[in-house]
Motif scaffolding. Structure first.
Motif, PDB file in Angstrom:
ATOM      1  N   GLU A 116       9.704 -22.898   1.970  1.00  0.00           N
ATOM      2  CA  GLU A 116       8.810 -21.546   1.575  1.00  0.00           C
ATOM      3  C   GLU A 116       8.743 -20.744   2.888  1.00  0.00           C
ATOM      4  OE1 GLU A 116       6.171 -19.871  -1.716  1.00  0.00           O
ATOM      5  OE2 GLU A 116       5.271 -20.990  -0.261  1.00  0.00           O
ATOM      6  N   THR A 117       8.147 -21.511   3.551  1.00  0.00           N
ATOM      7  CA  THR A 117       7.995 -20.666   5.114  1.00  0.00           C
ATOM      8  C   THR A 117       8.888 -20.255   5.701  1.00  0.00           C
ATOM      9  OG1 THR A 117       6.018 -22.347   5.260  1.00  0.00           O
ATOM     10  CG2 THR A 117       6.308 -20.706   7.461  1.00  0.00           C
ATOM     11  N   TRP A 118      10.185 -21.067   5.961  1.00  0.00           N
ATOM     12  CA  TRP A 118      11.260 -20.818   6.595  1.00  0.00           C
ATOM     13  C   TRP A 118      12.132 -19.710   5.848  1.00  0.00           C
ATOM     14  CZ3 TRP A 118      16.518 -20.149   6.192  1.00  0.00           C
ATOM     15  CH2 TRP A 118      17.468 -20.651   7.332  1.00  0.00           C
ATOM     16  N   PHE A 137      20.462 -10.700   0.299  1.00  0.00           N
ATOM     17  CA  PHE A 137      19.109 -10.776   0.858  1.00  0.00           C
ATOM     18  C   PHE A 137      18.267  -9.800   1.196  1.00  0.00           C
ATOM     19  CE2 PHE A 137      20.997 -15.357   2.177  1.00  0.00           C
ATOM     20  CZ  PHE A 137      20.399 -16.048   0.646  1.00  0.00           C
ATOM     21  N   TYR A 138      17.312  -9.576   1.145  1.00  0.00           N
ATOM     22  CA  TYR A 138      16.506  -8.453   1.798  1.00  0.00           C
ATOM     23  C   TYR A 138      15.617  -8.443   2.364  1.00  0.00           C
ATOM     24  CZ  TYR A 138      14.516  -7.833  -2.540  1.00  0.00           C
ATOM     25  OH  TYR A 138      13.184  -7.706  -3.349  1.00  0.00           O
ATOM     26  N   GLU A 139      14.625  -7.909   3.557  1.00  0.00           N
ATOM     27  CA  GLU A 139      13.319  -8.254   3.663  1.00  0.00           C
ATOM     28  C   GLU A 139      12.282  -7.820   2.988  1.00  0.00           C
ATOM     29  OE1 GLU A 139      10.739  -6.707   8.018  1.00  0.00           O
ATOM     30  OE2 GLU A 139      13.020  -5.448   7.066  1.00  0.00           O
ATOM     31  N   GLY A 140      11.264  -8.476   2.750  1.00  0.00           N
ATOM     32  CA  GLY A 140      10.358  -8.718   1.766  1.00  0.00           C
ATOM     33  C   GLY A 140      10.484  -9.677   0.427  1.00  0.00           C
ATOM     34  N   MET A 141      12.167 -10.036   0.359  1.00  0.00           N
ATOM     35  CA  MET A 141      12.160 -10.348  -1.367  1.00  0.00           C
ATOM     36  C   MET A 141      11.915 -11.530  -1.048  1.00  0.00           C
ATOM     37  SD  MET A 141      16.212 -11.757  -1.897  1.00  0.00           S
ATOM     38  CE  MET A 141      16.575 -12.401  -3.446  1.00  0.00           C
ATOM     39  N   PRO A 142      11.015 -11.939  -1.768  1.00  0.00           N
ATOM     40  CA  PRO A 142      10.554 -13.527  -2.211  1.00  0.00           C
ATOM     41  C   PRO A 142      11.136 -15.028  -1.553  1.00  0.00           C
ATOM     42  CG  PRO A 142      10.136 -12.328  -4.334  1.00  0.00           C
ATOM     43  CD  PRO A 142      11.030 -11.280  -3.641  1.00  0.00           C
ATOM     44  N   ALA A 143      10.595 -15.451  -0.864  1.00  0.00           N
ATOM     45  CA  ALA A 143      11.516 -16.450  -0.723  1.00  0.00           C
ATOM     46  C   ALA A 143      11.865 -17.373  -1.533  1.00  0.00           C
ATOM     47  CB  ALA A 143      10.630 -17.263  -0.012  1.00  0.00           C
ATOM     48  N   SER A 144      10.945 -17.760  -3.322  1.00  0.00           N
ATOM     49  CA  SER A 144      11.259 -18.685  -4.079  1.00  0.00           C
ATOM     50  C   SER A 144      13.084 -17.933  -4.208  1.00  0.00           C
ATOM     51  CB  SER A 144      10.657 -19.212  -4.629  1.00  0.00           C
ATOM     52  OG  SER A 144      10.407 -17.649  -5.701  1.00  0.00           O
ATOM     53  N   ALA A 145      13.048 -16.362  -4.286  1.00  0.00           N
ATOM     54  CA  ALA A 145      14.199 -15.876  -4.410  1.00  0.00           C
ATOM     55  C   ALA A 145      15.409 -16.384  -3.997  1.00  0.00           C
ATOM     56  CB  ALA A 145      13.673 -14.141  -5.070  1.00  0.00           C
TER      57      ALA A 145
END
Length: 540
Positions: A116-118, A137-145
């Motif tokens: 998740e951190t990565w 993807f986009y900046e701020g997109m949740p890691a799980s998403a």
């Protein structure tokens, strides 16, 4: 000797339909996983922080590799060179791998992990794709998403590969026979997966009174294991058929780039392909938001805790009734005796009324939308049989587009007017959803059986692949667009059940208008060039 040669598995109606059932069950499972998160969009925002943009971006990622890495084109080449049975098993394996990744992404084990951190720190900028505005993807997109999107991309590769494989498999087993009926029946059964996921995804997510979205995805993973088993069984059936007929699998017929050129320069092919992308883009992306749309436009009051309607067992009862609706309605198409035919129809209609009443009493948006495929299950075989014996495929496409436009405009303007009227709103929702489902049934019964009339049998796998690739552009784009439109037209709205869906629904209705115009053009072209789209598949 002649009689011995003719008596093959394909000549047996029971074996033909058994092969179809295996393929349809695999697609049934894949349809469930495809929309496994759709009815719990609100829970994804509550438990994983996925807003409409994150949800839409993740949902659109399913077809990202198919579109931008041209995987569907390669899938068509694999299908033409390696044959139906190999590609069927391969597609099931790929879907299972992607499903497992997506399950882990939304599981509690992923939360707080180094993975998740990565993902939080990476994939915030993808060169070229960001510049073109098509990044998954986009900046701020949740890691799980983000990680779920990676799994969904892999799943999507297998799912679309399975789609073209099933179409090719049906052509192989049913060409010259009841092919439109077979394709319509396969889609009718597969679409029961939509109803199933609408019922059971929220059921598993809320099971035991503790919300866990990973349980819903785990349910889908189990079904993908079943899908793999179905394709393996089909593998051996198909192999036996080839052994009986002495036919070689398609891999002995070499693929040529020039064959693709013949397909791409065919005007009729392009009309069908564009009609397909417009129509399906107005349906599949809508499914991913439909439950949330109903939550936002209906006045739903949860049943009193401890009552029968609040108990989890009512979900099972309602699903059993749904199966009765589908089975009785479907079986009525194959009855020769009037008493049996109309008796089954009556049972199906009465069961549908009972289902709708239970959905209303449960005050459940997901249970309400689950009626979407039920009317399609009833009428798709009828439409398929009609195309087989009477034709009029292009006319059905036009009718389907008209119904599509009417339904989306009803959702946009009529349904919100019933906000506060719990009975009237649910009644309008049920009627519109059933009509939309019937509209959806017009397409597979008429569109897919028309493709073999447009291209050479040698490259039919590549033709289906190209159509699916073009379709996938819309299936990638419109979930993302719906999410962006919702974000831009609902600024400051944090409650997932208070969103205004008018703008996205108008956008989808516009797709229906474009599909209608193309359908009319297709009828004109068919009449001038004699493509045979209005002619029956079975010649008397």
């Amino acid at each position: 000797m002649t009689q011995a040669i003719q008596k093959t598995l394909r000549d047996s109606a029971a074996m033909r339909w058994t092969a179809l059932l295996l393929l349809a069950l695999a697609m049934f499972c894949s349809y469930i996983f495809m929309d496994i998160l759709s009815p719990i969009k609100d829970l994804m925002q509550e438990t994983r922080g996925w807003d409409s943009l994150a949800f839409g971006t993740m949902q659109g990622s399913e077809v990202f590799l198919n579109v931008f890495a041209f995987f569907l084109i390669f899938a068509g080449i694999i299908l033409d060179k390696m044959g139906v049975r190999f590609t069927a098993v391969l597609s099931a394996v790929v879907m299972l791998v992607g499903a497992i990744i997506k399950w882990y992404a939304v599981s509690e084990a992923f939360m707080g992990s180094s993975l998740e951190t990565w993902f939080t720190s990476h994939l915030n900028y993808i060169p070229l794709f960001d510049e073109l505005g098509v990044s998954p993807f986009y900046e701020g997109m949740p890691a799980s998403a983000k990680f779920a999107a990676c799994g969904f991309m892999i799943f999507g590769c297998g799912c679309e590969m399975a789609g073209i494989t099933v179409s090719r498999g049906i052509v192989k087993w049913f060409k010259g026979r009841e092919m439109a009926l077979a394709m319509g029946s396969e889609m009718a059964l597969a679409r029961l997966g939509v109803a199933t996921v609408m019922i059971f995804s929220p059921f598993f997510a809320r099971l035991g009174g503790v919300v866990s979205v990973s349980r819903s995805v785990a349910f889908g993973v189990v079904l993908m294991c079943i899908a793999l088993i179905m394709t393996i069984v089909y593998f051996f059936m198909d192999k036996k058929l080839d052994a009986q007929t002495g036919e070689a699998e398609e891999k002995d017929d070499p693929f040529k780039i020039s064959d693709l050129g013949k397909i791409l320069t065919d005007g009729g092919f392009w009309l069908v392909a564009l009609l397909c992308v417009l129509y399906y883009s107005a349906i599949f992306p809508f499914q991913k938001y439909a439950v949330n749309m109903l939550q936002c436009n209906l006045t739903l009051t949860p049943p009193e805790a401890g009552s029968f309607w609040a108990d989890s067992t009512v979900t099972i009862v309602q699903y059993v009734i749904m199966l009765v609706v589908a089975a009785a309605g479907f079986a009525s198409n194959f009855q020769k005796k009037a008493a049996a035919k109309y008796g089954l129809l009556a049972l199906s209609i009465l069961s549908l009324v009972a289902y709708c009443y239970m959905g209303y009493m449960r005050q459940s948006a997901e249970a309400i939308f689950a009626v979407f495929p039920l009317l399609a299950v009833l009428i798709t075989p009828i439409l398929g049989s009609y195309v087989d014996h009477k034709g009029k495929a292009a006319t059905m496409l036009v009718l389907g587009s008209l119904l599509l436009i009417a339904c989306h405009l009803t959702f946009a303007f009529v349904l919100p007017a019933f906000k506060g009227n719990d009975v009237g709103g649910v009644a309008v929702a049920y009627l519109t959803i059933l009509v939309l489902g019937s509209s959806f049934s017009l397409v597979p019964a008429s569109l897919w059986p028309s493709v073999p009339k447009l291209v050479d049998a040698k490259v039919i796998g590549s033709a289906y692949a190209l159509i699916f690739w073009i379709q996938n552009i819309g299936l990638w784009l419109f979930p993302l667009l719906i999410g962006k439109v919702l974000e831009n037209t609902n600024e400051g709205v944090t409650d997932a059940t208070k969103l205004n869906y008018t703008a996205p629904l108008i956008m989808l209705a516009c797709l229906g208008v474009a599909a209608l115009l193309l359908g009319l053009v297709l009828k004109v072209v068919d009449r001038k060039k004699g493509l045979g789209l209005e002619e029956p598949n079975i010649k008397s």
